[in-house]
Design an enzyme around this catalytic site. Structure first.
Site, mmCIF file in Angstrom:
data_model
loop_
_atom_site.group_PDB
_atom_site.id
_atom_site.type_symbol
_atom_site.label_atom_id
_atom_site.label_comp_id
_atom_site.label_asym_id
_atom_site.label_seq_id
_atom_site.Cartn_x
_atom_site.Cartn_y
_atom_site.Cartn_z
ATOM 1 N N GLY A 1 36.536 35.219 35.270
ATOM 2 C CA GLY A 1 35.463 36.222 34.398
ATOM 3 C C GLY A 1 34.270 35.026 34.270
ATOM 4 O O GLY A 1 32.935 34.930 34.716
ATOM 5 N N THR A 2 34.388 34.765 33.166
ATOM 6 C CA THR A 2 33.247 33.463 32.489
ATOM 7 C C THR A 2 32.262 32.477 33.321
ATOM 8 O O THR A 2 31.727 32.285 33.835
ATOM 9 C CB THR A 2 33.720 33.086 31.333
ATOM 10 N N ASN B 1 31.284 46.722 29.719
ATOM 11 C CA ASN B 1 33.115 46.375 28.549
ATOM 12 C C ASN B 1 32.752 47.451 27.831
ATOM 13 O O ASN B 1 33.989 47.382 27.249
ATOM 14 C CB ASN B 1 33.419 44.802 28.875
ATOM 15 N N SER C 1 37.559 38.618 37.889
ATOM 16 C CA SER C 1 38.710 38.437 36.423
ATOM 17 C C SER C 1 39.730 39.144 36.947
ATOM 18 O O SER C 1 40.512 40.768 36.376
ATOM 19 C CB SER C 1 38.359 39.312 35.397
ATOM 20 N N CYS D 1 35.376 39.835 22.066
ATOM 21 C CA CYS D 1 34.623 38.375 21.884
ATOM 22 C C CYS D 1 34.022 38.080 20.486
ATOM 23 O O CYS D 1 33.608 37.386 20.541
ATOM 24 C CB CYS D 1 33.730 38.597 23.494
HETATM 25 C C1 LIG Z 1 35.986 40.635 30.078
HETATM 26 C C2 LIG Z 1 35.168 40.409 30.935
HETATM 27 C C3 LIG Z 1 34.748 39.153 31.134
HETATM 28 C C4 LIG Z 1 35.426 37.801 31.479
HETATM 29 O O1 LIG Z 1 36.134 37.242 32.102
HETATM 30 P P1 LIG Z 1 37.262 35.956 31.662
HETATM 31 O O2 LIG Z 1 38.305 36.641 32.187
HETATM 32 O O3 LIG Z 1 37.723 36.568 30.936
HETATM 33 O O4 LIG Z 1 36.317 34.889 31.410
HETATM 34 C C5 LIG Z 1 32.741 39.040 31.601
HETATM 35 N N1 LIG Z 1 32.893 39.828 31.763
HETATM 36 C C6 LIG Z 1 32.735 41.346 31.791
HETATM 37 C C7 LIG Z 1 32.517 42.446 31.628
HETATM 38 C C8 LIG Z 1 34.118 41.113 30.992
HETATM 39 O O5 LIG Z 1 34.878 42.484 30.767
#
Ligand SMILES: *Cc1c(COP(=O)(O)O)cnc(C)c1O
Length: 381
Positions: A72-73, A152, A200, A326
């Site tokens: 996701g990042t 989140n 993700s 985080c």
């Molecule tokens: C967990 C999360 C991310 C990051 O995703 P990763 O795969 O851990 O890098 C980005 N945005 C939201 C809303 C998330 O919950």
């Protein structure tokens, strides 16, 4: 001690079905999808299959619209920096919200330091933005609007459909971080003016370290780094095939079980909320009561530090989250709850329970049995 995992918004357990699908790619199917021999061609076939599985989950038009990333990042970075770089001649203004994940917020901050102008839309006490503020702030120089589909920390679901139509009416690209929403509520690209979506794998019972960015056909973004021509030149580097195959399977399972999973987690989540309200005084819900992910319960326990409660629950084998994952270990307060205008004491006392399909009613009963004692012990200190 039996442990109960109730922190699905931080990460989820790998689905056994997904693991099974991945195994051959960690053993005998080790080909590189770019190789032209049979082993490579076979790998490429499975890369395409995974792409179609992601397409199906979000009802995209074509597999070409899916770019596999490391999660996701990276997807958020690719969408935002890739657009900023590509459209810098057009203008340097980006609009986002004040409750985004750090993957979006810190990317915007980094661009701000490079001279881009960033507008952070306000949210109300439930974590919702005001579409009229977006209409006001969007202008000639705006190149991107990036607003998450669901938060989140609180689970609040934002009105992405309305937001994206405002952006597209102005000819501005729209990106949404749907990492938390995918697999929990329908996330589709159909007819909404959504140009990019971040996903993700590990938030939907897939492996960690893999994700995707949906990029609508015709939308041009710059790549973040240089290298080979993988992912149609949008993401260089040999593909994490085992991870991608697992992610594809996780998407397939998520799509197939969307309604079932949503109903199940909502039932458990609501059971937990009822239990807390019945047995513990001074507990307040953070986030929207109905416009909220079915699995998420963010609660402030009056007179308690959220982090202390999470640590005390940990000792009893209950795993929940304080603020967002985080931020663990850092004393920084939740920027999401702060942006919602909650009092500093309510922000500090927040705990997030997030339920997964692997949780059971027994899990919830156990939490309800233990939590009142834990809370009153901390309050008595
Ligand atoms: C967990 C999360 C991310 C990051 O995703 P990763 O795969 O851990 O890098 C980005 N945005 C939201 C809303 C998330 O919950």
């Amino acid at each position: 001690m039996k442990t109960i995992y109730c922190d699905a918004n931080a990460t989820t357990r790998l689905d056994p079905e997904v693991l099974q699908e991945m195994m051959p790619f960690l053993t005998e199917k080790y080909g590189n999808p770019s190789s032209i021999h049979a082993l490579g061609r076979d790998a490429k076939k499975y890369l395409s299959k995974a792409r179609r599985q992601v397409v199906a989950l979000i009802q995209a038009e074509s597999p070409e619209e899916i770019v596999f990333t490391s999660g996701g990042t990276e997807s958020d970075n690719l969408a935002i920096k890739g657009t900023a770089e590509r459209l810098k001649e057009k203008g340097g203004h980006i609009i986002t919200s004040s409750v985004e994940h750090s993957a979006v917020l810190n990317t915007c901050r980094a661009l701000n330091e490079k001279g881009y102008k960033v507008t952070y839309l306000k949210v109300d006490e439930f974590g919702l933005i005001d579409p009229d503020e977006l209409r006001e702030k969007i202008g000639e120089k705006t190149i991107l609007v990036t607003i998450m589909t669901a938060n989140n920390e609180t689970g609040t679901i934002l009105p992405v459909e309305e937001i994206s139509s405002i952006a597209s009416a102005q000819g501005v690209l729209f990106h949404t971080d749907a990492v938390q929403a995918a697999g929990k509520i329908p996330v589709t690209v159909k007819g909404k003016g959504v140009d990019m979506i971040s996903l993700s794998s590990h938030k939907i019972n897939g492996p960690k370290g893999v994700g995707a960015l949906y990029v609508k056909e015709g939308t041009k973004i710059s790549a973040l780094h240089s290298g080979g021509y993988q992912e149609s030149g949008r993401r260089a580097g040999t593909e994490n095939l085992a991870g991608i195959v697992g992610f594809g399977k996780a998407c397939e399972v998520a799509l197939k079980n969307l309604d079932k999973r949503s109903l199940k987690t909502k039932k458990l989540r609501d059971m937990l909320f009822e239990g807390i309200k019945e047995h513990i005084g001074g507990a307040e819900l953070n986030g929207h009561i109905s416009e909220r992910l079915p699995n998420t319960l963010n609660i402030s326990f009056r007179g308690i530090e959220g982090e202390s409660l999470v640590r005390a629950m940990d000792l009893e084998g209950i795993y929940a989250g304080a603020g967002s994952a985080c931020k663990a270990g850092s004393p920084e307060a939740s920027h999401v709850l702060e942006a919602m205008g909650l009092s500093p004491e309510r922000v500090r006392s927040a705990v997030r329970f997030s339920v997964d399909k692997f949780n059971s009613e027994e899990d919830i009963s156990e939490i309800i049995r233990k939590l009142p004692g834990i809370v009153s012990r901390i309050r008595d200190l």
